[in-house]
Design a protein around this motif. Structure first.
Motif, PDB file in Angstrom:
ATOM      1  N   UNK A   4       0.834  -1.188   0.000  1.00  0.00           N
ATOM      2  CA  UNK A   4       0.000   0.000   0.000  1.00  0.00           C
ATOM      3  C   UNK A   4       0.881   1.255   0.000  1.00  0.00           C
ATOM      4  N   UNK A   5       0.791   2.050  -1.044  1.00  0.00           N
ATOM      5  CA  UNK A   5       1.631   3.237  -1.210  1.00  0.00           C
ATOM      6  C   UNK A   5       1.416   4.228  -0.068  1.00  0.00           C
ATOM      7  N   UNK A   6       0.179   4.473   0.324  1.00  0.00           N
ATOM      8  CA  UNK A   6      -0.114   5.430   1.400  1.00  0.00           C
ATOM      9  C   UNK A   6       0.508   4.961   2.721  1.00  0.00           C
ATOM     10  N   UNK A   7       0.415   3.671   3.015  1.00  0.00           N
ATOM     11  CA  UNK A   7       1.017   3.104   4.215  1.00  0.00           C
ATOM     12  C   UNK A   7       2.519   3.370   4.203  1.00  0.00           C
ATOM     13  N   UNK A   8       3.164   3.090   3.095  1.00  0.00           N
ATOM     14  CA  UNK A   8       4.608   3.304   3.020  1.00  0.00           C
ATOM     15  C   UNK A   8       4.964   4.792   3.080  1.00  0.00           C
ATOM     16  N   UNK A   9       4.154   5.649   2.482  1.00  0.00           N
ATOM     17  CA  UNK A   9       4.414   7.089   2.553  1.00  0.00           C
ATOM     18  C   UNK A   9       4.377   7.590   3.996  1.00  0.00           C
ATOM     19  N   UNK A  44     -11.140  13.723   5.334  1.00  0.00           N
ATOM     20  CA  UNK A  44     -11.158  14.431   4.066  1.00  0.00           C
ATOM     21  C   UNK A  44      -9.938  14.119   3.195  1.00  0.00           C
ATOM     22  N   UNK A  45      -9.038  13.333   3.724  1.00  0.00           N
ATOM     23  CA  UNK A  45      -7.804  12.996   3.020  1.00  0.00           C
ATOM     24  C   UNK A  45      -8.112  12.158   1.776  1.00  0.00           C
ATOM     25  N   UNK A  46      -7.522  12.520   0.669  1.00  0.00           N
ATOM     26  CA  UNK A  46      -7.735  11.795  -0.585  1.00  0.00           C
ATOM     27  C   UNK A  46      -7.058  10.430  -0.588  1.00  0.00           C
ATOM     28  N   UNK A  47      -5.931  10.312   0.090  1.00  0.00           N
ATOM     29  CA  UNK A  47      -5.200   9.053   0.096  1.00  0.00           C
ATOM     30  C   UNK A  47      -5.289   8.359   1.433  1.00  0.00           C
ATOM     31  N   UNK A  48      -6.037   7.301   1.491  1.00  0.00           N
ATOM     32  CA  UNK A  48      -6.208   6.558   2.727  1.00  0.00           C
ATOM     33  C   UNK A  48      -5.561   5.182   2.581  1.00  0.00           C
ATOM     34  N   UNK A  49      -5.074   4.679   3.686  1.00  0.00           N
ATOM     35  CA  UNK A  49      -4.505   3.324   3.680  1.00  0.00           C
ATOM     36  C   UNK A  49      -5.620   2.333   3.411  1.00  0.00           C
ATOM     37  N   UNK A  50      -5.400   1.458   2.453  1.00  0.00           N
ATOM     38  CA  UNK A  50      -6.365   0.426   2.110  1.00  0.00           C
ATOM     39  C   UNK A  50      -5.939  -0.955   2.619  1.00  0.00           C
ATOM     40  N   UNK A  51      -4.631  -1.157   2.729  1.00  0.00           N
ATOM     41  CA  UNK A  51      -4.095  -2.497   3.000  1.00  0.00           C
ATOM     42  C   UNK A  51      -2.929  -2.392   3.986  1.00  0.00           C
ATOM     43  N   UNK A  52      -2.969  -3.179   5.037  1.00  0.00           N
ATOM     44  CA  UNK A  52      -1.907  -3.165   6.038  1.00  0.00           C
ATOM     45  C   UNK A  52      -0.985  -4.375   5.942  1.00  0.00           C
ATOM     46  N   UNK A  53      -0.887  -4.965   4.754  1.00  0.00           N
ATOM     47  CA  UNK A  53       0.102  -6.035   4.579  1.00  0.00           C
ATOM     48  C   UNK A  53       1.473  -5.464   4.898  1.00  0.00           C
ATOM     49  N   UNK A  69      -9.258   5.488   8.066  1.00  0.00           N
ATOM     50  CA  UNK A  69      -8.609   5.010   6.854  1.00  0.00           C
ATOM     51  C   UNK A  69      -9.610   4.167   6.081  1.00  0.00           C
ATOM     52  N   UNK A  70      -9.181   3.573   5.014  1.00  0.00           N
ATOM     53  CA  UNK A  70     -10.062   2.746   4.202  1.00  0.00           C
ATOM     54  C   UNK A  70      -9.710   1.278   4.288  1.00  0.00           C
ATOM     55  N   UNK A  71      -9.144   0.864   5.419  1.00  0.00           N
ATOM     56  CA  UNK A  71      -8.746  -0.538   5.572  1.00  0.00           C
ATOM     57  C   UNK A  71     -10.005  -1.393   5.612  1.00  0.00           C
ATOM     58  N   UNK A  72     -10.115  -2.299   4.656  1.00  0.00           N
ATOM     59  CA  UNK A  72     -11.314  -3.126   4.576  1.00  0.00           C
ATOM     60  C   UNK A  72     -10.962  -4.577   4.289  1.00  0.00           C
ATOM     61  N   UNK A  73      -9.835  -5.001   4.833  1.00  0.00           N
ATOM     62  CA  UNK A  73      -9.426  -6.381   4.629  1.00  0.00           C
ATOM     63  C   UNK A  73      -8.985  -6.988   5.957  1.00  0.00           C
ATOM     64  N   UNK A  74      -8.410  -8.132   5.896  1.00  0.00           N
ATOM     65  CA  UNK A  74      -7.931  -8.824   7.082  1.00  0.00           C
ATOM     66  C   UNK A  74      -6.544  -8.321   7.458  1.00  0.00           C
ATOM     67  N   UNK A  75      -6.329  -8.071   8.746  1.00  0.00           N
ATOM     68  CA  UNK A  75      -5.000  -7.714   9.233  1.00  0.00           C
ATOM     69  C   UNK A  75      -4.406  -8.929   9.928  1.00  0.00           C
ATOM     70  N   UNK A  76      -3.179  -9.270   9.581  1.00  0.00           N
ATOM     71  CA  UNK A  76      -2.487 -10.362  10.243  1.00  0.00           C
ATOM     72  C   UNK A  76      -1.737  -9.804  11.442  1.00  0.00           C
ATOM     73  N   UNK A  77      -2.287 -10.017  12.624  1.00  0.00           N
ATOM     74  CA  UNK A  77      -1.683  -9.512  13.855  1.00  0.00           C
ATOM     75  C   UNK A  77      -1.042 -10.627  14.674  1.00  0.00           C
ATOM     76  N   UNK A  78      -0.946 -11.806  14.111  1.00  0.00           N
ATOM     77  CA  UNK A  78      -0.458 -12.966  14.869  1.00  0.00           C
ATOM     78  C   UNK A  78       0.977 -12.807  15.354  1.00  0.00           C
TER      79      UNK A  78
END
Length: 94
Positions: A4-9, A44-53, A69-78
């Protein structure tokens, strides 16, 4: 791997990703040095995190937050066995 580009930014802006380049990668040593990670985003931010891989590399995290944010998937927290606080309101995480 941080696809995810936003996550890395955010990681770069917070001086966590030491290479400073959006390339889908973070050094394991960079991730392991972090105990608190705030990934909040303005609604209001245009770029939201979608994926926390890649979050699984942050094995010393004690506090992880990411509201609006726009995280809408599974997060691996194990691998985050030291995690004490997880706060992700206004996301659709499974």
């Amino acid at each position: 791997m941080v696809p995810d580009v936003k996550f890395e930014q955010i990681l770069i802006a917070e001086a966590i990703d030491s290479d400073g380049i959006v390339n889908g990668q973070i050094l394991t040593s960079d991730a392991q040095n972090i105990t608190k990670l705030e990934l909040g985003s303005s609604s209001y931010d245009q770029g939201k995190i979608q994926d926390l891989k890649g979050i699984e590399a942050f094995v010393n995290l004690e506090n992880l937050e990411g509201q609006f944010n726009g995280v809408n998937n599974t997060m691996n927290l194990s691998t985050l066995t030291k995690l004490k606080v997880l706060n992700f309101p206004s996301n659709a995480i499974t």
